[in-house]
Design an enzyme around this catalytic site. Structure first.
Site, PDB file in Angstrom:
ATOM      1  N   SER A 123       0.782  -1.265  -0.045  1.00  0.00           N
ATOM      2  CA  SER A 123       0.008  -0.078   0.033  1.00  0.00           C
ATOM      3  C   SER A 123       0.910   1.283  -0.043  1.00  0.00           C
ATOM      4  O   SER A 123       1.580   1.446  -0.932  1.00  0.00           O
ATOM      5  CB  SER A 123      -1.095  -0.067   1.358  1.00  0.00           C
ATOM      6  OG  SER A 123      -1.936   0.940   0.997  1.00  0.00           O
ATOM      7  N   HIS A 154      -6.302  -6.220  -1.414  1.00  0.00           N
ATOM      8  CA  HIS A 154      -5.372  -5.529  -0.794  1.00  0.00           C
ATOM      9  C   HIS A 154      -4.099  -6.194  -0.192  1.00  0.00           C
ATOM     10  O   HIS A 154      -4.303  -6.605   0.915  1.00  0.00           O
ATOM     11  CB  HIS A 154      -5.864  -4.145   0.111  1.00  0.00           C
ATOM     12  CG  HIS A 154      -5.249  -2.953   0.266  1.00  0.00           C
ATOM     13  ND1 HIS A 154      -4.721  -2.269  -0.988  1.00  0.00           N
ATOM     14  CD2 HIS A 154      -4.300  -2.601   1.148  1.00  0.00           C
ATOM     15  CE1 HIS A 154      -4.142  -1.249  -0.447  1.00  0.00           C
ATOM     16  NE2 HIS A 154      -3.774  -1.467   0.832  1.00  0.00           N
ATOM     17  N   ASP A 183      -9.305  -5.049  -5.218  1.00  0.00           N
ATOM     18  CA  ASP A 183      -8.563  -4.025  -4.580  1.00  0.00           C
ATOM     19  C   ASP A 183      -9.085  -2.550  -5.225  1.00  0.00           C
ATOM     20  O   ASP A 183      -8.612  -2.252  -6.329  1.00  0.00           O
ATOM     21  CB  ASP A 183      -7.310  -4.307  -4.459  1.00  0.00           C
ATOM     22  CG  ASP A 183      -6.613  -2.886  -3.439  1.00  0.00           C
ATOM     23  OD1 ASP A 183      -7.380  -2.152  -2.763  1.00  0.00           O
ATOM     24  OD2 ASP A 183      -5.659  -2.749  -3.469  1.00  0.00           O
TER      25      ASP A 183
END
Length: 473
Positions: free
Chosen positions: A165, A431, A406
């Site tokens: 991320s 994710h 995601d």
């Protein structure tokens, strides 16, 4: 306007119970150190030379010694604790095969890596917060990695940086900015293209919507109808009381937007973390569609059953008492300074339209911190526009991995840029799932994704050793 979402660990109200730390993360294999870190890497003013203690953790259990690889996890917007060590299983899962030294570095201003002596002082105002940015963070990582290489007499060891991320963005940017330190990067679920209008602002919520449509068309339609139904009930005499009772709120609702925001974030979180084997989107839709004893016209009754199917350990909902987390506080500053990810909602989703208005966002940030954000700085400093044209000419050894369920994949790199700057995607992935610890219940497509990533890293390292030997002759 939709508030910017933290990329990792946001909305913990909705996240399923995390696994308890594994034996790995509790064991003596992990040793904690503190590095005397420079406050400001980019200026030569006297105050720039101030230092703070930055935490990093080393696992040398599998390390093969001098010249063996180093896997470095670059911390993101959260403290480096036992749960974080346990969650990032990609490192420990693959360390035995690579004989790798494992390093986990905490991001400045999180956990125990706090400048100015205390969290209160560090977060005091924009003057102390001004050193809290991604460029300083990756410079921190560069210093610590060089320090660790010296400490372990591993100057020739190839370093692979890994992050998910926001941490995945940092990993890719680290490889671009510090190629002399990192041989390669695995950037999982890194939305490096969700800046400066490269990605349509409704990309995130378009994928949330797509995920629900794929799970159940009827569920999607019920959610789509629910927003106007909430508004209709809220406009009735005692309408907010009716909604409060219907949704078992912890406190009486003061306005209907409280409920709508809560539901929107719940759906977004379920989509973002739609991990197997539970698949939260299917859980919510199972509750909504399975409401056999509820009248078809009772849309909000169905929505509540979806909510209560997903969140099973709560006696009340919507406005639970909650303290701001470190991630909340830190990410608010990061998005109000440089991480301006313009997430908005168009009319093409299952949500009520709520476009991102940059000027409104600037005004909010100035009111909170007395400084405006720099919405163009990320693309100025790291790039992003015309990424294929640019990166294929000088970049190498970056894996951009994304699960296409995601919502943040809408801002990810989804196509190969060159032979060594590659995209690894999975249709059903969510994710950062690929860098989680492997489980026996993992589906075949996830096992295959990780195997592809490992094989690419093997090729990078093999080529490095070949070049090292050639240059040493």
């Amino acid at each position: 306007m939709v508030n910017l979402l933290s990329l990792t660990g946001h909305h913990e109200t909705f996240l399923p119970d995390t696994e308890s730390p594994s034996a790995d993360s509790r064991s003596e294999d992990y040793e904690t150190f503190f590095y005397n870190q420079t406050l400001d890497h980019f200026n030569y003013r006297p105050e720039s030379y101030s230092t703070f203690q930055q935490r990093y953790v080393v696992n040398s259990k599998y390390w093969g010694g001098s010249n063996a690889p180093i896997f470095a996890h670059l911390g993101a917007e959260a403290p480096l604790d036992a749960g974080a060590l346990s969650a990032i299983g990609f490192l420990t899962d693959n360390a035995p095969e690579f004989k790798a030294l494992l390093i986990y570095i905490e991001h400045r201003y999180y956990g125990k890596s706090i400048p100015f002596g205390s969290r209160e002082e560090a977060l005091k105002n924009a003057s102390t917060l001004g050193y809290f940015n991604s460029a300083q963070a990756i410079a921190d990582y560069a210093e610590i990695l060089l320090h660790v290489k010296r400490k372990f007499h591993a100057e020739k060891s190839p370093v692979i940086v890994i992050g998910g991320s926001y941490g995945g963005m940092l990993a890719s940017w680290f490889r671009l900015k510090y190629p002399h330190i990192a041989l390669g990067a695995l950037a999982s679920s890194a939305p490096i293209l969700y800046f400066d209008n490269i990605t349509p602002q409704d990309g995130y919520y378009s994928i949330v919507t797509k995920d629900f449509i794929e799970a159940s068309e009827s569920c999607y339609k019920t959610i789509q109808k629910s927003w106007s139904e909430i508004d209709r009930v809220a406009a009735l005499p005692n309408g907010l009381s009716i909604l409060s009772e219907k949704f078992h709120t912890c406190r009486p609702l003061e306005k209907s937007s409280e409920l709508k925001r809560y539901l929107r974030i719940m759906y977004a979180t379920a989509a973002q973390y739609n991990h197997p084997p539970r698949y939260p989107v299917s859980v919510i839709c199972g509750g909504i569609d399975g409401a056999n004893d509820i009248d078809d016209h009772d849309i909000l009754g169905k929505i509540f059953l979806g909510l209560s199917s997903y969140i099973t350990n709560s006696t009340c909902y919507v406005n639970q008492p909650r303290n701001l987390s470190e991630t909340d506080v830190g990410w608010n500053w990061q998005t109000c300074s440089e991480m301006v990810i313009p997430i908005g909602i168009s009319n093409n989703t299952m949500f009520s339209a709520s476009p991102f208005e940059l000027q409104d966002f600037i005004n909010e940030c100035k009111a909170a911190y007395d400084v405006p954000p720099r919405p163009h700085w990320v693309t100025t400093y790291y790039g992003g526009k015309d990424i294929k044209l640019i990166l294929r000419r000088f970049a190498s050894n970056i894996i951009f991995s994304n699960g296409l369920r995601d919502p943040y994949s809408s801002g990810g790199v989804l196509e190969n840029i060159s032979k060594s700057v590659v995209a690894v995607t999975t249709t059903k992935g969510s994710h950062c799932l690929d860098i989680h610890r492997a489980k026996e219940t993992d589906p075949d497509w996830l096992v295959k994704q990780r195997k592809i990533e490992v094989n690419i890293i093997k090729r990078w390292i093999a080529q490095y050793y070949f070049d090292l030997e050639a240059f040493n002759k």
